[in-house]
Scaffold this motif. Structure first.
Motif, PDB file in Angstrom:
ATOM      1  N   PHE A 546       0.939  -1.106  -0.012  1.00 22.27           N
ATOM      2  CA  PHE A 546      -0.133  -0.027  -0.251  1.00 22.27           C
ATOM      3  C   PHE A 546       0.939   1.384   0.036  1.00 22.27           C
ATOM      4  O   PHE A 546       0.669   2.035  -0.747  1.00 22.27           O
ATOM      5  N   LEU A 547       1.907   1.256   0.733  1.00 26.23           N
ATOM      6  CA  LEU A 547       2.675   2.439   0.966  1.00 26.23           C
ATOM      7  C   LEU A 547       3.527   2.728  -0.325  1.00 26.23           C
ATOM      8  O   LEU A 547       3.698   3.973  -0.828  1.00 26.23           O
ATOM      9  N   ARG A 548       3.926   1.513  -0.953  1.00 25.38           N
ATOM     10  CA  ARG A 548       4.850   1.880  -2.232  1.00 25.38           C
ATOM     11  C   ARG A 548       4.089   2.590  -3.177  1.00 25.38           C
ATOM     12  O   ARG A 548       4.222   3.232  -4.283  1.00 25.38           O
ATOM     13  N   LYS A 549       2.802   1.847  -3.300  1.00 23.21           N
ATOM     14  CA  LYS A 549       1.955   1.904  -4.659  1.00 23.21           C
ATOM     15  C   LYS A 549       1.143   3.255  -4.467  1.00 23.21           C
ATOM     16  O   LYS A 549       0.795   4.068  -5.618  1.00 23.21           O
ATOM     17  N   ALA A 553       4.317   6.475  -4.494  1.00 26.79           N
ATOM     18  CA  ALA A 553       4.385   6.959  -6.044  1.00 26.79           C
ATOM     19  C   ALA A 553       3.961   8.402  -6.126  1.00 26.79           C
ATOM     20  O   ALA A 553       4.169   9.072  -7.160  1.00 26.79           O
ATOM     21  N   LEU A 554       3.478   9.085  -4.978  1.00 24.36           N
ATOM     22  CA  LEU A 554       3.081  10.459  -5.072  1.00 24.36           C
ATOM     23  C   LEU A 554       4.252  11.458  -4.859  1.00 24.36           C
ATOM     24  O   LEU A 554       3.850  12.532  -5.176  1.00 24.36           O
ATOM     25  N   VAL A 569       9.033  14.775   2.870  1.00 25.92           N
ATOM     26  CA  VAL A 569       9.476  13.401   1.711  1.00 25.92           C
ATOM     27  C   VAL A 569      10.753  13.098   2.273  1.00 25.92           C
ATOM     28  O   VAL A 569      11.017  11.779   2.367  1.00 25.92           O
ATOM     29  N   GLU A 570      11.843  14.079   2.436  1.00 23.77           N
ATOM     30  CA  GLU A 570      13.148  13.455   2.779  1.00 23.77           C
ATOM     31  C   GLU A 570      13.227  12.863   4.093  1.00 23.77           C
ATOM     32  O   GLU A 570      13.815  12.019   4.372  1.00 23.77           O
TER      33      GLU A 570
END
Length: 809
Positions: A546-549, A553-554, A569-570
């Motif tokens: 879930f986290l990766r897709k 991805a965003l 994000v960093e």
């Protein structure tokens, strides 16, 4: 002695009908007569009368000092044959009468290698019927031809031009002994003192520079003939030939050279050549050579001429048990480490069956010598003969020369065989514990023998490996609640990663209030709630997917929402493990702690197990996961010689208790130094009834064999989770040792051991005896439970196992 069959035909060393000598020569006794008249002139002793007689005879027969051209054979040599008595007298200064029957010597026609006068041994061994030197030489035929030219010109330079030239070719002549057919080797020497070099006309003039240059052109035949034309010189007289028997030196050197070759005792042809050389060395044509290697309880034995197809002398040899050689000369030679000589096997008292086999095969004389490599007897060299007393102690010095060489060759072949066996075993069974390696070697050898004998497929299965009546000892040092702790670590890392993901999306929604981002925050919250409630199968994979897709991805687009989102994000990316791409903080603490604890326990058990192996060899296997468990099997069938006494089992049981105490103390000491403190529990499973184990080639491991013994394997797999009957209490507890048993006699024996270890300070006072709840398919189990005194340093001071056994007895 019977002459050996198949001896090679012996030809002349030089075929003078094929190779012409370009210089002029003539046979003459003039130099010999001159030697007499000059050497003994003025003597007043007995030689005065001899010299007068010789002068008188020469005056009567002047043809003896001229050119002699009608010498046919040694027995009919023209004018020399007519005056045989005078020839004998003249030759007395060259061939001593006292050595005439012993010396290998002859007088030769110049540069023709043809004799006109010879001693009896030379006639017998080195000359053919026409007087020519015969035999095989160590030099190429072209070299021999060139050597005649070289020698002639060397004499020209020495006698005419006074240029000293020192150069000799080492010539070894090999001929078969006319009695035995075995080779004899002779070192040849030529003496040219009775050859005169006579110039024909004025000899060619040579400057000093030209003479010095001749040294460099002595091997250039064309240059020699051009510089000093052959028609300008005449060689008059005769040459002397003498030979020394160097058979022993040559054969020893040849055997040494052969045994350097790794195939010297591999191929049939080379081994038979070695046997022939040994026969030549000993001068015994009917002696047969045999080699044997000692490999555990087997003797790998090969007779000469064996059909070796597998490129190893022992891979396709006869294998016999060492027990078959008890009381034989073979066993005696190995035990006493000296050669044993039996003159006549027929009169040897108390012959063993193997010795009777040799006698029935026609063997009367036997010599068995130990092959010693690095001070260890690795095999034997045997010599057998049908002739009584053929080889005796007089041959010992010669045997002493070759035994170390054969020892190295046999050791090399044994190592090659070991490599082949290990490759065969690994193909079937991977790595094998050293204690049972001997049994796998036996099986591998027998399998290779069956394959060779029947021409069977190379994939022929190895025979079953089963050990009967062995006693098992099993122990487990396990990390308490490791599955729960692993799940909690995964749960904590997933919660952390979901929280950081929530912070990223929350910051993005604050910068730009998109409904899709709000919905994503809601879904992250659902996953967090599910994780808080407990971790189910598949949750970890589902969350990460879930986290990766859906979230990561965003990130590329969300970073454009402003610096606050970009920082979030960093921070998310920095929190991830660079190797696997997820938050891996708690799991790393757990796995590092498990690894440190398991490694420490494993190293400790390995160290102590090495000492136990010295006490008595046994099979040992260990597994390391969340903790360490190990299995021991011990018994007579596991030992190659079958030596066994129950005292060794008692020692190992006490040792196992002590090691378990030591493991508990080390785990306790290490606990607070770990990234995540871990508790360990310790369990021992008793089985006093011996069982059988079989190697499972498909699984490449040992397992119990038979339906009755399978119960032990079932208990071993299920016992670590056992509860005390009618309670929820786990049998295994930190700081305590649980000893599971099923028979009262087992408990009685171990109570004595526990009492003993309590007296030594290993254990705290008190012993619990509890009944266990019924396991699936197993009931009636009980356990003794004792607490380890984790504060006592005595546990860190192992005592001698022999002392422990005495005190426990």
């Amino acid at each position: 002695m019977q002459k050996a069959a198949g001896a090679p035909e012996v030809t002349r060393i030089i075929d003078t009908s094929r190779v012409a000598f370009p210089l002029r020569w003539e046979l003459s006794l003039a130099p010999l007569v001159r030697f007499w008249t000059e050497r003994f002139a003025g003597d007043q002793g007995p030689t005065r009368a001899l010299l007068g007689h010789i002068k008188g005879e020469i005056e009567r027969y002047p043809e003896l000092t001229g050119a002699i051209s009608d010498c046919g054979t040694l027995s009919d040599c023209g004018v020399l044959g007519t005056h045989r008595d005078l020839l004998d007298l003249l030759m007395a200064v060259v061939f001593a009468p006292a050595a005439f029957e012993l010396e290998y010597a002859a007088a030769l026609v110049p540069f023709q290698l043809r004799s006109f006068y010879a001693t009896d041994p030379a006639r017998r061994f080195l000359l053919d019927d026409e007087g020519y030197l015969k035999g095989r030489v160590n030099l190429d035929g072209n070299v021999i031809d060139a050597a005649r030219i070289f020698t002639a010109y060397k004499l020209i330079l020495q006698r005419i031009y006074k240029l000293d030239v020192e150069a000799e070719l080492p010539i070894i002549i090999t001929v078969p002994d006319p009695d035995t057919g075995l080779d004899r080797h002779f070192k040849a020497a030529f003496d040219y003192r009775f050859i005169d070099v006579v110039p024909v006309g004025e000899p060619p003039a040579l400057s000093d520079d030209a003479l010095r240059g001749m040294r460099a052109t002595l091997l250039d035949q064309e240059q020699l003939l051009a510089t000093l034309p052959p028609d300008k010189f005449l060689f008059r007289g005769f040459a002397l030939f003498r030979a020394a028997d160097v058979t022993e030196q040559e054969v020893l050197s040849s055997i040494k050279r052969d045994l350097i070759d790794r195939e010297s005792i591999v191929s049939t042809a080379k081994f038979q050549k070695l046997q022939t050389k040994v026969r030549t060395l000993l001068r015994r044509p009917e002696v047969n050579l045999g080699l044997a290697a000692l490999a555990g309880d087997e003797v790998l034995f090969i007779n000469y001429g064996a059909d070796k197809k597998l490129n190893c002398i022992f891979a396709d040899s006869a294998h016999r048990k060492t027990s078959e050689f008890a009381g034989t000369i073979y066993e005696r030679a190995v035990r006493e480490r000296v050669p044993v000589f039996i003159d006549d096997l027929a009169v040897k008292p108390d012959r063993m069956p193997i010795e009777d086999e040799s006698l029935q095969a026609g063997i009367r004389n036997i010599v068995v010598a130990p092959l010693i490599y690095q001070d260890t007897v690795i095999g034997t060299l045997g010599l057998k003969s049908p002739n009584v007393g053929d080889v005796d102690s007089g041959h010992l010095p010669l045997l002493g020369e070759v035994l170390p060489l054969f020892a190295m060759a046999v050791q090399r072949s044994v190592e090659e065989l070991d490599n082949r066996i290990q490759a065969f075993i690994k193909a079937k069974a991977t790595a094998i514990h050293p204690s049972v390696d001997w049994r796998f070697r036996q099986a591998a050898l027998r399998t290779m023998d069956r394959r060779r004998a029947g021409g069977l497929d190379v994939h022929l299965d190895m025979e079953p490996i089963v050990f009967s009546d062995v006693y098992p000892l099993y122990a487990l040092s396990d990390i308490r609640s490791s599955s729960t702790l692993r799940a909690e670590a995964i749960q904590a890392d997933l919660r952390s990663q979901l929280q950081i993901a929530h912070d990223v999306v929350q910051a993005a929604h604050a910068a730009k209030a998109l409904p899709a981002l709000h919905e994503l925050i809601y879904r992250i919250g659902q996953y967090r709630t599910a994780i808080e409630g407990g971790l189910n199968t598949g949750d970890e994979v589902g969350v990460i997917a879930f986290l990766r897709k859906e979230v990561e991805a965003l990130f590329g687009h969300l970073e454009t929402f402003g610096p606050t989102v970009r920082d979030r994000v960093e921070a998310y990316r920095a929190a991830l493990d660079s190797r696997i791409g997820v938050v891996y903080v708690e799991r790393r603490r757990f796995e590092e702690s498990v690894a440190q604890l398991s490694d420490a326990l494993s190293a400790y058990i390995d160290l102590e197990e090495g000492a136990a192996q010295e006490m008595y060899p046994h099979y040992f296997e260990k597994q390391q996961t969340d903790g360490v468990d190990y299995q021991i099997y011990v018994g007579a069938s596991l030992k190659e010689d079958g030596a066994w006494d129950p005292i060794y089992l008692k020692n190992l049981r006490i040792w196992q208790l002590m090691v378990t105490c030591g493991a508990a103390r080390r785990a306790h000491q290490l606990r607070d130094t770990l990234p995540l403190p871990l508790e360990t529990t310790h369990l021992i499973l008793l089985q006093h009834t011996p069982l059988s184990i079989r190697f499972r080639f498909d699984e490449k491991r040992f397992d119990v064999d038979g339906a009755y013994d399978i119960r032990y394997a079932i208990v071993k797999k299920r016992i670590d989770k056992a509860l005390i009957n009618n309670t929820t209490e786990r049998l295994t507890q930190p700081g305590k040792i649980a000893i599971v048993y099923s028979q009262p006699s087992e408990a009685q024996e171990y109570r004595r051991y526990l009492d003993y270890l309590q007296s030594l300070g290993y254990l705290k006072p008190g012993i619990e005896d509890v009944e266990l709840e019924e396991l699936q398919g197993v009931h009636g189990l009980r356990a003794l439970r004792v607490a380890v005194d984790l504060t006592r340093p005595e546990i860190d001071q192992p005592r001698a196992l022999s002392e422990l056994a005495q005190r426990a007895g």
